[in-house]
Design an enzyme around this catalytic site. Structure first.
Site, short mmCIF file in Angstrom:
data_model
loop_
_atom_site.label_atom_id
_atom_site.label_comp_id
_atom_site.label_asym_id
_atom_site.label_seq_id
_atom_site.Cartn_x
_atom_site.Cartn_y
_atom_site.Cartn_z
N GLY A 177 -52.41 58.44 23.16
CA GLY A 177 -52.14 59.53 23.88
C GLY A 177 -50.96 59.78 24.67
N PRO A 194 -52.78 53.59 21.09
CA PRO A 194 -51.59 54.38 21.25
C PRO A 194 -51.16 54.42 19.72
CG PRO A 194 -51.20 52.01 21.96
CD PRO A 194 -52.63 52.32 21.78
N ARG A 242 -43.30 68.90 12.61
CA ARG A 242 -43.54 69.06 13.82
C ARG A 242 -42.82 70.11 14.82
NH1 ARG A 242 -42.42 65.98 17.53
NH2 ARG A 242 -44.35 66.15 18.50
N CYS A 298 -38.61 78.39 1.89
CA CYS A 298 -38.39 79.70 1.80
C CYS A 298 -39.63 80.43 2.89
CB CYS A 298 -38.82 80.33 0.49
SG CYS A 298 -37.66 79.78 -0.82
N GLU A 299 -39.28 79.94 4.14
CA GLU A 299 -40.30 80.72 5.12
C GLU A 299 -39.25 80.62 6.29
OE1 GLU A 299 -43.89 79.05 6.37
OE2 GLU A 299 -44.36 78.48 4.27
N TYR A 334 -45.90 60.86 13.29
CA TYR A 334 -46.34 62.47 12.71
C TYR A 334 -45.25 62.93 11.96
CZ TYR A 334 -50.03 61.09 16.00
OH TYR A 334 -50.93 60.33 16.67
#
Ligand SMILES: *Cc1c(COP(=O)(O)O)cnc(C)c1O
Length: 422
Positions: free
Chosen positions: A239, A276, A314, A346-347, A375
């Site tokens: 974290g 981690p 992200r 397309c958003e 991530y």
């Protein structure tokens, strides 16, 4: 610190020009630095030198086998959250006794697979899970080593989607009920209690929540020992955050974090484990993309890239900020331009940055997203039928594709049309 620096006017990944990789593999792609991975792992490893310890890399942040191998060769264990991650770790050569199994929804099949293949410990998250693990272990005639993940009810002060240590979150058992749950575990013949586990969230940029959580764990260790349990290992989770925006954030360093661990739980004589992910892999990776168009809108300019939210989710998912830099080093004093930086999906959510000031770039120029190693690739998808983008590993002056870009044909061939539609 990372190993993506400008040299002779162009961005390098260690000793390889990023543009050279782009020419070889096409854009967009992810590129990781071996030296950065090892450096970050080593910082944690050394910060825990005061005790017996194992740094288990949280594989969910970056799970390519080549990355796993780099870290395992440096001495890392692995923290896995699924049977798939477990098998990937094994495929990369990590021995079972260096693999920790975390997660709220382990299935009986996953338990069986990991007990048969070898496992360091299960971080158990609920009583129903404990019951199933006991049954599976007994059916195999083995004893499963466990810690119980406790939820210390502390506010990690991070993004709501990645905070895990409040009582409202789905993770762990309330610390107030821990003694009861440990008493239950001690009666189960298929389980062997070996320690305590805690993980309060991700991208923490302040040590205070860790301190609060670890003090509670220290207190619980003494209570559980008084109750007759053998608590010899503390898994303190992952974290620790990284500086995404270089200018205004300075998260604590692994050395400060290590000192905090020593201060809060060092006196207990336990083996220390940490998990981690982001701090090891985050700044070890770039996503490199090409500008397709610069489109002038009514009140703003759009930089339209060939990468999109399906490649790096992200910003869309966590409102995350990534530093986006041109691969060709801008001339000193060049006037900055201002863009909304977007992908082709397309958003409207497919927006990497709004009103971002950066050096002016034009069509076909390469740009690099910094801190994209964690991530990033692991959360990518083929939304809009955009093939998964490749991953590349650099080590010194060499580079290799560690996951190839599927061809359109390969992507499409994964669908099966039922006979009745033919
Ligand atoms: C996600 C996770 C980690 C890693 O978190 P980072 O923020 O990437 O360090 C560690 N342990 C558990 C149980 C997790 O769910």
């Amino acid at each position: 610190m990372d190993h993506f620096l400008y040299r002779d006017g162009t961005l390098y990944a260690e000793d390889v020009p990023v543009a050279e990789i782009a020419a070889a593999v096409g854009t967009p792609f992810y590129v990781y630095s071996t030296a950065t991975l090892i450096r970050h792992f080593t910082l944690f490893d050394e910060a825990l030198d005061f005790a017996d310890h194992l740094v288990c890399f949280a594989m969910k942040s970056a799970s390519n086998q080549a990355i796993i191998k780099v870290l395992a060769n440096a001495g890392a264990g692995m923290d896995v959250v699924s049977g798939g991650e477990y098998l990937r770790a094994k495929a990369a050569g990590v021995p079972g006794d260096k693999i920790v199994f975390s997660g709220v929804g382990k299935t009986a099949d996953e338990m069986r697979m990991t007990l048969e293949g070898g496992i360091r410990q299960f971080n158990v998250e609920s009583e129903p899970e404990m019951v199933v693990l006991d049954q599976v272990a007994q059916s195999l005639g083995v004893v499963a080593p466990i810690t119980v993940r406790v939820n210390p009810d502390v506010d990690a002060k991070t993004h709501a989607k990645i905070a895990t240590g409040k009582s409202e979150n789905k993770f762990g058992i309330p610390i107030s009920r821990a003694r009861e749950v440990y008493a239950m575990a001690a009666k189960m013949p298929g389980l062997k209690v070996i320690g305590i586990d805690v993980h309060i969230g991700s991208q923490l940029t302040d040590l205070a929540p860790f301190e609060a959580a670890y003090r509670k764990v220290a207190e619980l260790t003494e209570q559980l020992r008084a109750d007759g349990h053998e608590i010899k290992r503390l898994d303190l989770g992952g974290g620790l955050g990284i500086p995404y925006a270089r200018s205004n954030e300075a998260p604590p360093l692994p050395t400060d974090y290590g000192a905090l661990i020593q201060r809060t739980v060092g006196h207990l004589g336990c083996e220390i484990e940490i998990e981690p992910g982001r701090l090891i892999s985050g700044n070890a990776g770039l996503m490199v993309s090409k500008v397709i168009y610069v489109k002038s809108g009514e009140d703003r300019d759009f930089l339209i890239l060939d990468s999109a939210m399906n490649d790096l989710i992200r910003p869309a998912m966590y409102e995350a900020w990534h530093d986006i830099v041109p691969v060709i080093e801008p001339a000193p004093g060049a006037a900055p331009a201002k863009y909304d930086i977007v992908g082709p999906v397309c958003e409207s959510g497919d927006t990497f940055a709004k009103g971002r000031e950066m050096p002016a770039v034009g069509p076909d120029d390469l740009v690099a997203f910094r801190s994209a190693g964690a991530y990033g690739a692991v959360m990518s998808s083929e939304y809009n039928s955009r093939p998964l983008i490749p991953e590349v590993l650099v080590d010194g002056d060499q580079f290799a594709v560690i996951r190839a870009r599927p061809t359109y044909e390969e992507m499409i061939a994964r669908d099966t049309v039922p006979v009745w539609l033919d």
